[in-house]
Design an enzyme around this catalytic site. Structure first.
Site, short mmCIF file in Angstrom:
data_model
loop_
_atom_site.label_atom_id
_atom_site.label_comp_id
_atom_site.label_asym_id
_atom_site.label_seq_id
_atom_site.Cartn_x
_atom_site.Cartn_y
_atom_site.Cartn_z
CB CYS A 193 -1.71 7.47 1.17
SG CYS A 193 -3.17 6.64 1.83
CD GLU A 208 -2.92 -1.24 0.30
OE1 GLU A 208 -3.24 -0.17 -0.25
OE2 GLU A 208 -3.47 -2.32 0.03
P1 NAD Z 1 8.12 5.00 5.40
O1 NAD Z 1 8.35 4.21 4.19
O2 NAD Z 1 9.17 5.96 5.82
O3 NAD Z 1 7.88 4.05 6.68
C1 NAD Z 1 6.90 3.05 6.75
C2 NAD Z 1 7.46 1.89 7.53
O4 NAD Z 1 8.61 1.42 6.90
C3 NAD Z 1 7.85 2.25 8.98
O5 NAD Z 1 7.31 1.31 9.86
C4 NAD Z 1 9.33 2.22 8.95
O6 NAD Z 1 9.93 1.80 10.15
C5 NAD Z 1 9.65 1.24 7.85
N1 NAD Z 1 10.94 1.53 7.23
C6 NAD Z 1 11.48 2.75 7.01
N2 NAD Z 1 12.70 2.62 6.45
C7 NAD Z 1 12.93 1.29 6.31
C8 NAD Z 1 14.03 0.53 5.80
N3 NAD Z 1 15.13 1.10 5.31
N4 NAD Z 1 13.92 -0.82 5.81
C9 NAD Z 1 12.82 -1.42 6.29
N5 NAD Z 1 11.77 -0.74 6.80
C10 NAD Z 1 11.82 0.59 6.81
O7 NAD Z 1 6.77 5.66 5.09
P2 NAD Z 1 6.14 6.74 5.94
O8 NAD Z 1 6.91 8.01 5.79
O9 NAD Z 1 5.96 6.21 7.29
O10 NAD Z 1 4.72 6.91 5.22
C11 NAD Z 1 4.49 7.84 4.20
C12 NAD Z 1 4.24 7.18 2.87
O11 NAD Z 1 3.31 6.15 3.04
C13 NAD Z 1 3.65 8.11 1.84
O12 NAD Z 1 4.25 7.86 0.59
C14 NAD Z 1 2.17 7.71 1.80
O13 NAD Z 1 1.53 7.99 0.59
C15 NAD Z 1 2.29 6.25 2.05
N6 NAD Z 1 1.03 5.77 2.61
C16 NAD Z 1 0.29 4.93 1.87
C17 NAD Z 1 -0.93 4.48 2.36
C18 NAD Z 1 -1.79 3.54 1.59
O14 NAD Z 1 -2.73 3.01 2.17
N7 NAD Z 1 -1.55 3.30 0.32
C19 NAD Z 1 -1.37 4.90 3.62
C20 NAD Z 1 -0.56 5.75 4.35
C21 NAD Z 1 0.65 6.17 3.85
#
Ligand code: NAD
Length: 462
Positions: A253, A219
């Site tokens: 998002c 997602e």
């Molecule tokens: P992010 O990718 O920074 O983090 C999400 C998760 O990934 C966290 O739990 C984090 O600990 C983990 N993570 C971060 N870096 C990592 C790595 N190097 N290796 C493994 N895991 C890692 O995303 P965010 O900033 O938390 O969220 C924002 C993004 O999420 C935006 O692009 C938004 O559009 C998207 N989003 C999508 C939906 C959807 O339902 N499609 C919903 C909410 C947010």
């Protein structure tokens, strides 16, 4: 009997997963009654901890109570109730026909859990986006390791307590921590992967899942366009776009990332949007607008602001208050049009020819949602046909994503796989084919030496 987790291996994801695999093999989570009982208890625990959740969301993101309640608590509860009502029906095996040459026989499709699920959640809806996939995974009969986002620590702490009060860790466990913890999880052999977050990090989860030949539901994000036609009700259009753009301070998002507007309506749209922003949010740093999650996101948003940006009220970096902002006359190649904004900034791009504008949109990465405003059915149909997206909403924003009867998910760069309600149950199960036969005589049975079998079968199967 499944092995119980010792206190000392609760902090070791590999040991947790091993204990969960054993618990899954024990067959306990396969019972629908067991799952339903836990879903009910999860709902009751959420209800009991409602005030703590609201406080945590306020601490993490300055979420206004109304927004936090509606989007994180009410919506999650609504989904659990739906599962409580429908799970037995969804989980029921489906009888299907069997070809006559296998008669007598009975065939059915069974909806089986994959096993142990990893769920990784983002910070913007830290409660709902952790619990929604979790409840689907549990309802489907899986075990779960949930990793909430480290950027919403107060919410993660309450989630850990709620889940600890309802589930035994061999069934559902919460692993808190940042990238170093997430990287360890990436190496483990989960049976199904569910990731919500940015596209860049999503690729790491897709690769890890592929490494284990396990399915991945991704997602992700992207820039959701909002295409406005000439034939509209301007008052309603502005009201709806403004209310949804600044919900959770644009850290959604599915928020309308930018508006595409006919040249002739541009100035009126800007004027009305600014008036609407003033009347909704005032000019002071009030409590009706959520705060930006952290300083680095705050600085990132500041860098997107051109001279021409119109802000309602002033920014307050100390409080991470970013004033609602609209940017008129944005060009396709401006910095604000490069990446998903994920903040309270609304760029407005003029177009002279709708087909040309749609052609540009169609060449960009496919967004999670496409929004179109028009009174003209054909125009709406033309817009949705031109641009690929995970979902579409006509004459409003977000409504398609908060209807539990509709699937939720992206396409291409905005993700793959669907969940919510029945789609969530399906996401965490696979269809297992089952055929039952009896020991009676089998007129179509063939085995070597074949002899005259070919001629006999040709006649029988004509
Ligand atoms: P992010 O990718 O920074 O983090 C999400 C998760 O990934 C966290 O739990 C984090 O600990 C983990 N993570 C971060 N870096 C990592 C790595 N190097 N290796 C493994 N895991 C890692 O995303 P965010 O900033 O938390 O969220 C924002 C993004 O999420 C935006 O692009 C938004 O559009 C998207 N989003 C999508 C939906 C959807 O339902 N499609 C919903 C909410 C947010």
């Amino acid at each position: 009997m499944a092995k119980a987790l010792q206190d000392w291996d609760r902090y070791d994801p590999a040991a947790q997963l091993e204990a969960q695999k054993e618990f899954f093999r024990s067959g306990t989570p396969r019972s629908v009654a067991f799952r339903l009982n836990l879903l009910r208890r999860l709902r009751e625990e959420i209800e009991r901890r409602e005030n703590d959740l609201l406080e945590a969301l306020s601490r993490d993101l300055g979420k206004p109570g109304v927004e936090a309640y509606v989007s994180e608590i009410f919506f999650t509860r609504l989904e659990i109730k739906l599962f409580e009502k429908k799970l037995r029906k969804w989980a029921k095996p489906k009888r299907v026909g069997t070809p006559f040459f296998y008669w007598p026989a009975r065939s059915e499709i069974r909806y089986e859990p994959y096993g142990c699920a990893l769920i990784v959640a983002p910070w913007n809806y830290p409660v709902q986006l952790s619990l929604a996939p979790l409840l689907s995974a549990v309802a489907a009969g899986n075990t779960v390791i949930l990793k909430p986002s480290e950027h919403a620590p107060a919410s993660a702490a309450i989630l850990e307590e709620i889940i600890g009060a309802v589930f035994q860790p061999e069934h559902v466990a919460v692993v808190t921590g940042g990238v170093e913890v997430a990287e360890k999880l990436l190496e483990l052999p989960f049976d199904v992967w569910f990731y919500t977050g940015s596209e860049k990090i999503g690729r790491l989860y897709a690769k890890a899942a592929a490494e284990h030949l396990a399915p991945a539901i991704l997602e992700l994000g992207g820039k959701c366009p909002c295409v406005v036609d000439t034939e509209i009700d301007m008052e309603r259009t502005v009201e709806r776009i403004v209310a949804t753009k600044f919900f959770n301070a644009g850290q959604v998002c599915l928020a309308p990332d930018f508006v595409l507007i006919p040249d002739s309506l541009h100035d009126e749209f800007i004027e009305r949007a600014v008036a609407e922003m003033k009347s909704s949010y005032g000019v002071e740093a009030g409590t009706d607008l959520a705060r930006i999650v952290n300083a680095s996101h705050y600085d990132r948003l500041c860098e997107l602001l051109p001279e021409s940006a119109i802000q309602v009220g002033g920014n307050d970096p100390e409080d991470r208050f970013f004033a609602p902002t609209v940017i008129p006359d944005v060009e396709w190649d401006d910095p604000v049009m490069e990446e998903e904004i994920f903040g309270p900034i609304l760029p407005v791009v003029r177009y002279r020819d709708l087909d040309e504008a749609l052609d540009i949109l169609a060449r960009r990465p496919s967004p999670l949602a496409l929004y179109a405003f028009s009174k003209n059915r054909e125009t709406l149909a033309g817009i949705s046909a031109s641009v690929r997206s995970g979902s579409v909403c006509f004459n409003d924003v977000l409504k398609q994503a908060t209807n539990l009867s509709l699937p939720f998910g992206g396409v291409g760069q905005s993700g793959s796989g669907r969940y919510r309600g029945e789609f969530g149950f399906r996401a965490f199960t696979y269809e297992r084919a089952l055929t039952r036969r009896w020991f009676c005589k089998d007129p179509f049975f063939v085995k070597p030496p074949y002899g005259e079998e070919l001629e006999r079968l040709r006649k029988l199967l004509k």
